[in-house]
Design a protein around this motif. Structure first.
Motif, PDB file in Angstrom:
ATOM      1  N   THR A 223       0.876  -0.974  -0.087  1.00 52.22           N
ATOM      2  CA  THR A 223      -0.101   0.113  -0.121  1.00 52.22           C
ATOM      3  C   THR A 223       1.006   1.375  -0.043  1.00 52.22           C
ATOM      4  OG1 THR A 223      -0.046  -0.015   2.337  1.00 52.22           O
ATOM      5  CG2 THR A 223      -1.663  -1.121   1.167  1.00 52.22           C
ATOM      6  N   TYR A 244      -1.691  -4.166  -7.372  1.00 54.40           N
ATOM      7  CA  TYR A 244      -2.872  -3.155  -7.326  1.00 54.40           C
ATOM      8  C   TYR A 244      -3.299  -2.404  -6.010  1.00 54.40           C
ATOM      9  CZ  TYR A 244      -5.147  -7.751  -6.898  1.00 54.40           C
ATOM     10  OH  TYR A 244      -5.403  -9.074  -6.363  1.00 54.40           O
ATOM     11  N   THR A 247      -1.400   2.656  -3.349  1.00 58.66           N
ATOM     12  CA  THR A 247      -2.563   3.824  -3.609  1.00 58.66           C
ATOM     13  C   THR A 247      -1.933   5.029  -3.509  1.00 58.66           C
ATOM     14  OG1 THR A 247      -2.553   3.292  -1.047  1.00 58.66           O
ATOM     15  CG2 THR A 247      -4.332   2.312  -2.258  1.00 58.66           C
ATOM     16  N   CYS A 267      -1.249  -1.696 -11.911  1.00 58.33           N
ATOM     17  CA  CYS A 267      -1.486  -0.934 -10.685  1.00 58.33           C
ATOM     18  C   CYS A 267      -2.584  -0.124 -10.674  1.00 58.33           C
ATOM     19  CB  CYS A 267       0.067  -0.280 -10.582  1.00 58.33           C
ATOM     20  SG  CYS A 267       1.286  -1.427 -10.153  1.00 58.33           S
ATOM     21  N   THR A 268      -3.765  -0.423 -10.577  1.00 55.75           N
ATOM     22  CA  THR A 268      -4.652   0.509 -10.887  1.00 55.75           C
ATOM     23  C   THR A 268      -5.173   1.559  -9.900  1.00 55.75           C
ATOM     24  OG1 THR A 268      -5.983  -1.311  -9.787  1.00 55.75           O
ATOM     25  CG2 THR A 268      -5.713  -1.495 -11.958  1.00 55.75           C
ATOM     26  N   LYS A 269      -4.597   1.337  -8.799  1.00 60.29           N
ATOM     27  CA  LYS A 269      -4.665   2.481  -7.634  1.00 60.29           C
ATOM     28  C   LYS A 269      -3.652   3.537  -7.400  1.00 60.29           C
ATOM     29  CE  LYS A 269      -7.943  -0.708  -5.255  1.00 60.29           C
ATOM     30  NZ  LYS A 269      -7.956  -1.297  -3.937  1.00 60.29           N
ATOM     31  N   THR A 271      -1.819   6.978  -7.889  1.00 60.64           N
ATOM     32  CA  THR A 271      -2.274   8.152  -8.059  1.00 60.64           C
ATOM     33  C   THR A 271      -1.323   9.246  -8.362  1.00 60.64           C
ATOM     34  OG1 THR A 271      -2.526   8.559  -5.885  1.00 60.64           O
ATOM     35  CG2 THR A 271      -4.521   7.524  -6.411  1.00 60.64           C
ATOM     36  N   CYS A 291      -2.787   1.625 -15.516  1.00 64.03           N
ATOM     37  CA  CYS A 291      -2.768   2.446 -14.446  1.00 64.03           C
ATOM     38  C   CYS A 291      -3.607   3.589 -14.334  1.00 64.03           C
ATOM     39  CB  CYS A 291      -1.213   2.733 -14.301  1.00 64.03           C
ATOM     40  SG  CYS A 291      -0.089   1.632 -13.926  1.00 64.03           S
ATOM     41  N   GLY A 293      -5.268   5.160 -12.450  1.00 64.47           N
ATOM     42  CA  GLY A 293      -5.306   6.453 -11.223  1.00 64.47           C
ATOM     43  C   GLY A 293      -4.171   7.466 -11.511  1.00 64.47           C
TER      44      GLY A 293
END
Length: 466
Positions: A223, A244, A247, A267-269, A271, A291, A293
Motif C-alpha cells: 500500500t 494493485y 494507493t 497498478c490500478t490505484k 495516483t 494504471c 489512477g
C-alpha cells in the motif's frame, strides 16, 4: 567420503564425536534408518551430501559453533526433521540445497552474522519455518534460498547484504509488514519477492541499481506510494505487475534508464502525476497499462527512443500528453483509450512510426499536429478521436497510412496531404463525411487514379484551391 553411503540398515541415533573434524562427502547418504543426529563440537566441515535423504532423522538439529562450512545438499530432503534448526555462530558458508525440502523443521531460524553466503535453494520449501533473522554479516542470499518456505512476519535485510538472488523469497506467502531493501544491495533478483502478497510496505533505498523481472510480481498487499531511487537504472519486466494495492504516487527518480514490459501493469490505484526522468531511454510494452489512477500531464522526454506497445493503454485519468522531440517510435495501442487527454497533441518529426491503435479512443484530444519526419501512421491510429475537428495536415514524409487511421468518430472535415507521391493507403482511412482532400496541384490526377486514393477521387482538390 561415501563411508556409510546407502547403509539403510543403520538405525537409531548417530553421534559424531568430538575427535571428528570433517564429515566426508556422502558419508551417510541415504542412511534412511537413522532417527537422530548429534554433531559434537570439533567438527569443522560437513561435506557435500553428507546426510542426503536421511529421511528417518527426527527432532532438533544443532550445527555447532566449530563448523565453518555446511556443504551442498548436506541435509537434502531430510524431511523427517521435525524440530528446530540451530546454526551456531562460526558457520561461514551454507551450501546450495543444504536443507532443501526439510519441510517439517519448525520454529524460528537465525542465520548468524558469521555466515557470508546462503547458497541456492538452501532452505527451499522448508514449510515449517516460521520466523527468520538474518544477522549483519551475510552478503549473499542465493537464488531460491527461502522460496516456498513458511516464513511468517517481518523480514529484515541487513545492510551487509549486497545481492538478493532470483526467487530468493518467492511464494513466502506469510511474510508481512514493511520491507526495506538497504542501499548495500546492488541487485534485486528476478522473482525475488514474487507472490509475497501480505507485505504491506516497501522502501527501496538509494544504492540499488537493478530491480529484476517479476521482483515484486503480485505483491498486491503493498500500500501507499512507491519511490524508485536514482541509483536504479533498470526496472525489469513485470517487476511490480498486479501490485494493485499501491494507493499513493509513483516517483521514478532521475537515473532510471529503462522500464521493462508490464513493469507496473494493473497498478490500478496508483495516483497523482507521473514524472519520467530525462535519463530514461526505453518504456517497455504495457509498462503502465491500466494504471487508471495516474493523473495530470504526462511528458515523454526526448531521451526515450521507443514508447512500447500498450505502454499507457487504459490510463484513462491522464489529462494531458506531451511527446518531446527525440522519441522515434510510438508503439501499437501506446495510448489507446486514454479518454481524458485534452488539448492539442503534437507528434514530433523525430517519430518515424505511429503504431496501430496508438491513440484509438482518445476522445478529448482537440487538435493534432503531425510534423515532417513521420513515415507511417498505423491502422486505427486515431480511430474514434471524437474531438478532432477542422483540418489536418499530413506531411510529405508520410509514406503509409493504415486502415481506419482517421475513421470511426474522428471528425476532421479536410486533409492537406503534402506528398507528391501518394502514400500507400489502407481501407476506409477517412470518415465518409470528409469534404476535401487537398494535394499538390501537379499530382491531383495521380492521387485520383491511385488504387488506394481513388475511392476519394471526387473529394480530391489542388492545394492551391483550398
Amino acid at each position: 567420503a561415501y563411508v556409510f553411503s546407502g547403509c539403510s540398515g543403520l538405525t537409531g541415533d548417530l553421534i559424531i564425536p568430538r575427535g571428528v573434524t570433517s564429515i566426508g562427502e556422502e558419508a551417510f547418504n541415504a542412511c534412511s534408518g537413522l532417527t537422530g543426529l548429534i554433531i559434537q563440537e570439533g567438527v569443522i566441515n560437513i561435506g557435500k551430501s553428507a546426510f542426503y535423504q536421511c529421511k528417518g532423522l527426527t527432532g532438533d538439529l544443532v550445527i555447532p559453533s566449530s563448523v565453518r562450512s555446511i556443504g551442498d545438499k548436506a541435509f537434502y530432503e531430510c524431511d523427517g526433521l521435525t524440530g528446530k534448526l540451530t546454526i551456531s555462530k562460526g558457520v561461514t558458508s551454507i551450501g546450495e540445497y543444504a536443507f532443501y525440502y526439510c519441510k517439517q523443521m519448525t520454529g524460528d531460524l537465525i542465520i548468524p552474522g558469521s555466515v557470508t553466503s546462503i547458497g541456492k535453494k538452501a532452505f527451499y520449501a522448508c514449510y515449517g519455518l516460521t520466523g527468520l533473522t538474518i544477522q549483519d554479516g551475510v552478503t549473499n542470499i542465493g537464488d531460491h534460498a527461502f522460496a516456498g518456505s513458511g516464513l511468517i512476519g517481518d523480514l529484515s535485510i541487513p545492510e551487509s547484504v549486497t545481492t538478493i538472488g532470483a526467487w530468493a523469497f518467492s511464494a513466502c506467502y506469510e511474510l508481512d509488514g514493511t520491507l526495506t531493501i538497504p542501499g548495500s544491495v546492488t541487485s534485486i533478483g528476478d522473482h525475488a519477492f514474487e507472490w509475497c502478497y501480505k507485505l504491506t510496505g516497501l522502501t527501496i533505498q538509494n544504492g540499488v541499481s537493478n530491480i529484476g523481472n517479476y521482483a515484486f510480481y503480485y505483491c498486491y498487499g503493498l500500500t501507499g506510494g512507491l519511490i524508485i531511487p536514482g541509483s536504479v537504472t533498470t526496472i525489469g519486466q513485470y517487476a511490480f505487475a498486479y501490485c494493485y494495492g499501491l494507493t499513493g504516487s509513483l516517483t521514478i527518480s532521475d537515473g532510471v534508464t529503462s522500464i521493462g514490459d508490464h513493469a507496473f501493469y494493473q497498478c490500478t490505484k496508483l495516483t497523482g502525476s507521473l514524472g519520467l526522468p530525462e535519463t530514461m531511454t526505453s518504456i517497455g510494452d504495457y509498462a503502465f497499462s491500466s494504471c487508471s489512477g495516474i493523473k495530470g500531464l504526462l511528458t515523454i522526454p526526448g531521451s526515450v527512443t521507443r514508447i512500447g506497445n500498450g505502454a499507457f493503454n487504459g490510463c484513462n485519468s491522464v489529462s494531458g500528453l506531451m511527446i518531446q522531440e527525440g522519441v522515434t517510435s510510438i508503439g501499437d495501442s501506446a495510448f489507446n483509450s486514454c479518454t481524458s487527454i485534452i488539448g492539442s497533441l503534437t507528434i514530433p518529426g523525430s517519430v518515424t512510426n505511429i503504431g496501430n491503435n496508438a491513440f484509438n479512443g482518445c476522445k478529448k484530444i482537440s487538435g493534432l499536429t503531425i510534423q515532417e519526419g513521420v513515415l507511417s501512421i498505423g491502422n486505427k491510429a486515431f480511430y474514434d478521436c471524437d474531438g478532432l475537428t477542422n483540418s489536418l495536415t499530413i506531411p510529405s514524409s508520410v509514406k503509409n497510412i493504415g486502415s481506419y487511421a482517421f475513421s470511426g468518430n474522428c471528425n476532421f472535415w479536410s486533409y492537406k496531404v503534402l506528398s507528391v507521391s501518394p502514400p500507400t493507403l489502407g481501407v476506409d482511412v477517412f470518415k465518409n463525411s470528409i469534404l476535401y482532400i487537398y494535394v499538390p496541384a501537379e499530382v491531383v490526377d495521380a492521387y485520383k487514379t491511385d488504387i488506394g486514393w481513388s475511392a476519394y477521387a471526387k473529394k480530391i482538390y489542388a492545394l492551391s484551391k483550398q
